[in-house]
Design a protein around this motif. Structure first.
Motif, PDB file in Angstrom:
ATOM      1  N   CYS A 328     -22.071 -20.976  69.809  1.00 30.42           N
ATOM      2  CA  CYS A 328     -22.273 -21.660  71.027  1.00 30.42           C
ATOM      3  C   CYS A 328     -23.711 -22.344  71.606  1.00 30.42           C
ATOM      4  O   CYS A 328     -23.956 -22.622  72.533  1.00 30.42           O
ATOM      5  CB  CYS A 328     -22.021 -20.637  72.312  1.00 30.42           C
ATOM      6  N   SER A 329     -24.395 -22.390  70.469  1.00 30.31           N
ATOM      7  CA  SER A 329     -25.664 -22.876  70.672  1.00 30.31           C
ATOM      8  C   SER A 329     -26.183 -24.197  69.481  1.00 30.31           C
ATOM      9  O   SER A 329     -25.361 -24.263  68.635  1.00 30.31           O
ATOM     10  CB  SER A 329     -26.880 -21.890  70.398  1.00 30.31           C
ATOM     11  N   LYS A 346     -28.931 -23.493  74.551  1.00 29.17           N
ATOM     12  CA  LYS A 346     -27.921 -22.658  75.181  1.00 29.17           C
ATOM     13  C   LYS A 346     -27.249 -23.127  76.377  1.00 29.17           C
ATOM     14  O   LYS A 346     -28.081 -23.607  77.203  1.00 29.17           O
ATOM     15  CB  LYS A 346     -28.412 -21.298  74.969  1.00 29.17           C
ATOM     16  N   HIS A 348     -23.592 -23.775  76.338  1.00 23.71           N
ATOM     17  CA  HIS A 348     -21.939 -24.022  75.959  1.00 23.71           C
ATOM     18  C   HIS A 348     -21.398 -22.650  76.003  1.00 23.71           C
ATOM     19  O   HIS A 348     -22.056 -21.611  75.495  1.00 23.71           O
ATOM     20  CB  HIS A 348     -21.593 -24.629  74.717  1.00 23.71           C
ATOM     21  N   ARG A 349     -20.003 -22.648  76.330  1.00 21.62           N
ATOM     22  CA  ARG A 349     -19.361 -21.483  76.560  1.00 21.62           C
ATOM     23  C   ARG A 349     -18.557 -21.041  75.413  1.00 21.62           C
ATOM     24  O   ARG A 349     -18.045 -20.043  75.103  1.00 21.62           O
ATOM     25  CB  ARG A 349     -18.447 -21.338  77.700  1.00 21.62           C
ATOM     26  N   GLU A 350     -18.335 -22.146  74.615  1.00 23.29           N
ATOM     27  CA  GLU A 350     -17.549 -21.716  73.135  1.00 23.29           C
ATOM     28  C   GLU A 350     -18.287 -22.592  72.049  1.00 23.29           C
ATOM     29  O   GLU A 350     -19.391 -23.233  72.393  1.00 23.29           O
ATOM     30  CB  GLU A 350     -16.206 -22.438  73.361  1.00 23.29           C
ATOM     31  N   SER A 368     -18.304 -29.680  72.114  1.00 23.78           N
ATOM     32  CA  SER A 368     -17.970 -28.052  72.012  1.00 23.78           C
ATOM     33  C   SER A 368     -16.531 -27.940  72.683  1.00 23.78           C
ATOM     34  O   SER A 368     -15.752 -28.709  73.162  1.00 23.78           O
ATOM     35  CB  SER A 368     -18.776 -27.368  73.359  1.00 23.78           C
ATOM     36  N   ASP A 370     -15.309 -26.166  74.635  1.00 30.95           N
ATOM     37  CA  ASP A 370     -15.410 -25.483  76.036  1.00 30.95           C
ATOM     38  C   ASP A 370     -15.059 -26.797  76.841  1.00 30.95           C
ATOM     39  O   ASP A 370     -15.039 -26.780  78.026  1.00 30.95           O
ATOM     40  CB  ASP A 370     -16.647 -25.044  76.416  1.00 30.95           C
ATOM     41  N   CYS A 463     -27.154 -29.532  85.055  1.00 34.56           N
ATOM     42  CA  CYS A 463     -27.047 -28.397  84.642  1.00 34.56           C
ATOM     43  C   CYS A 463     -28.037 -27.501  85.671  1.00 34.56           C
ATOM     44  O   CYS A 463     -28.611 -28.068  86.158  1.00 34.56           O
ATOM     45  CB  CYS A 463     -27.775 -28.261  83.251  1.00 34.56           C
TER      46      CYS A 463
END
Length: 463
Positions: A328-329, A346, A348-350, A368, A370, A463
């Motif tokens: 996820c990074s 860092k 993203h969730r997936e 991603s 996500d 963000c």
């Protein structure tokens, strides 16, 4: 020798000197890879005068004007820059997409799909210009021939590749010979050659004009899933395979020049840097490697990711490399040092499946599973913007050459075009209706423009 013109090259920054020698017009490129926001233009000009005989005091003003323009292009991107806003949603195909690409002007883009077609789009209007139909299975790989972009190559699961005229939609050549799915296809820098990589463990080289096969490159013991010509002359080709190795080929020969061994898992991507002196590789073994392309030796290995490394890319100047991972990074490394880690992205969730630098290099774009793409500051690793709205996994993304537009492709069967600046409206192309959450306004109405800007600003999350 007589200097005729000074041309600018935006990415990576440089100038091209056009001159005549004994009645023959020639050109010489000068890289300015260290040009940045702090560069002193008069000092840089003075250094160039001292090194290059074609540059004299007679062209001082012209040279400094070119250098100033290039510097402004670099400064155009930064923490205080404008945000990207959704410009259009292209309802592209009846089945999920596989890949997308801009042309050099950013005025057209390509989309490949499981529906067996490649489509050519007008970015400004969102209009479908041509449907390139003829493949009998998934169109997996799509690309223009840079810089002219008057040809398109597609690679398909029907075990063939095709070369097309994007203006007429005509198939100019069908490249046969593979015994497995074609998953990678690319033109050489000069556009005279095309290479394909296949699940049959081989790569092939073709003559673009005739469609005739020139060489079959054998030696890998598993699927060839990535390839790239060297960005300069196109005389070298690298291939990455699920056998864990990278092979280097001379396009004038059939046999391998060298094999880069060291990864313990399947290769996910390989790339040359700008001057073809380095090769980067990413692997499902959780590492990325940097190789000396001339000595065929491994210069550095990084293993900061905690899961598979799915993608890799260099910035335009070839001074940094970025990686994307299932953890996820994304990460950015300095290739001028011993692969020093510069930033970790860092948020993203997936898994992060795609990564690419902005042309000026100040931002990193990630795609991603996500359902979001993100833009990151490459110096700090901070997320500066989240591009949200897709209803499915985003698996492909790209900047335009000018850096003022982004395209994202999703498993929701759509592409989204994002523009840098103040958005006035969002047109959903390819469909008479609007998707949930889309807004269509009259761009001539000032109050409605303000409303559109406000609503769309909320939909592109910060963000």
């Amino acid at each position: 020798m007589k200097l005729l013109k000074i041309h600018m090259r935006y990415h990576p920054p440089g100038i091209i000197l056009e001159y005549s020698q004994k009645g023959v017009v020639k050109s010489k490129e000068i890289d300015l890879l260290d040009l940045n926001c702090d560069t002193n233009i008069p000092s840089l000009a003075a250094r160039l005068y001292a090194k290059e005989v074609l540059l004299t005091e007679d062209v001082k003003d012209q040279l400094e004007q070119c250098l100033t323009t290039l510097k402004k292009r670099v400064e155009h991107e930064g923490p205080a820059g404008k945000r990207f806003y959704i410009y259009k949603t292209l309802m592209t195909h009846v089945l999920p997409l596989t890949n997308v690409a801009f042309d050099k002007t950013g005025q057209r883009c390509l989309s490949g799909s499981y529906d067996r077609t490649c489509k050519v789009w007008d970015v400004e209007s969102g209009k479908e210009l041509k449907t390139l139909a003829g493949h009998q299975n998934v169109v997996y790989s799509v690309a223009f021939n840079f810089p002219s972009c008057n040809r398109v190559i597609t690679g398909s699961f029907d075990k063939s590749a095709r070369i097309w005229d994007p203006e007429t939609g005509e198939c100019l050549a069908t490249l046969w010979g593979h015994g497995g799915e074609v998953v990678a296809a690319q033109f050489s820098a000069k556009g005279d050659l095309a290479a394909t990589g296949s699940m049959d463990h081989t790569a092939k080289l073709f003559d673009v004009k005739t469609g005739e096969e020139i060489h079959t490159y054998s030696g890998h013991t598993a699927e060839v899933i990535a390839l790239q010509f060297d960005p300069n002359e196109g005389q070298r080709l690298i291939t990455g395979s699920f056998d864990g190795t990278i092979s280097m080929w001379d396009t004038r020969m059939r046999d391998r020049v060298s094999v880069l061994c060291g990864h313990e898992g399947e290769i996910s991507n390989v790339q040359f840097n700008w001057d073809s002196s380095l090769v980067g590789s990413s692997s499902l073994d959780g590492s990325a490697k940097l190789w000396d392309a001339r000595q065929s030796s491994c210069l550095a290995t990084v293993s900061g990711h905690t899961d598979e490394v799915l993608d890799i890319c260099f910035d335009w100047a070839g001074q940094r490399m970025a990686t994307a991972s299932s953890d996820c990074s994304a990460r950015v490394y300095d290739v001028r040092t011993d692969f020093t880690e510069l930033a970790v992205m860092k948020g993203h969730r997936e898994e992060v499946s795609k990564v690419c630098f902005s042309p000026a290099g100040g931002s990193l774009l990630t795609a991603s599973a996500d359902r979001t793409a993100r833009i990151w500051n490459t110096s700090t690793g901070n997320c500066t913007q989240v591009l949200s709205g897709h209803q499915g996994e985003i698996f492909s993304c790209a900047y335009s050459y000018a850096g003022d537009a982004i395209i994202t492709a999703s498993k929701d069967n759509t592409c989204r075009i994002w523009r840098w600046g103040v958005m006035k409206y969002n047109i959903v192309a390819g469909s008479e209706g609007l998707m949930p959450g889309e807004l269509c306004v009259d761009s001539s109405d000032t109050d409605r423009d303000k409303l559109a800007n406000a609503v769309c600003a909320e939909r592109v999350d910060a963000c």
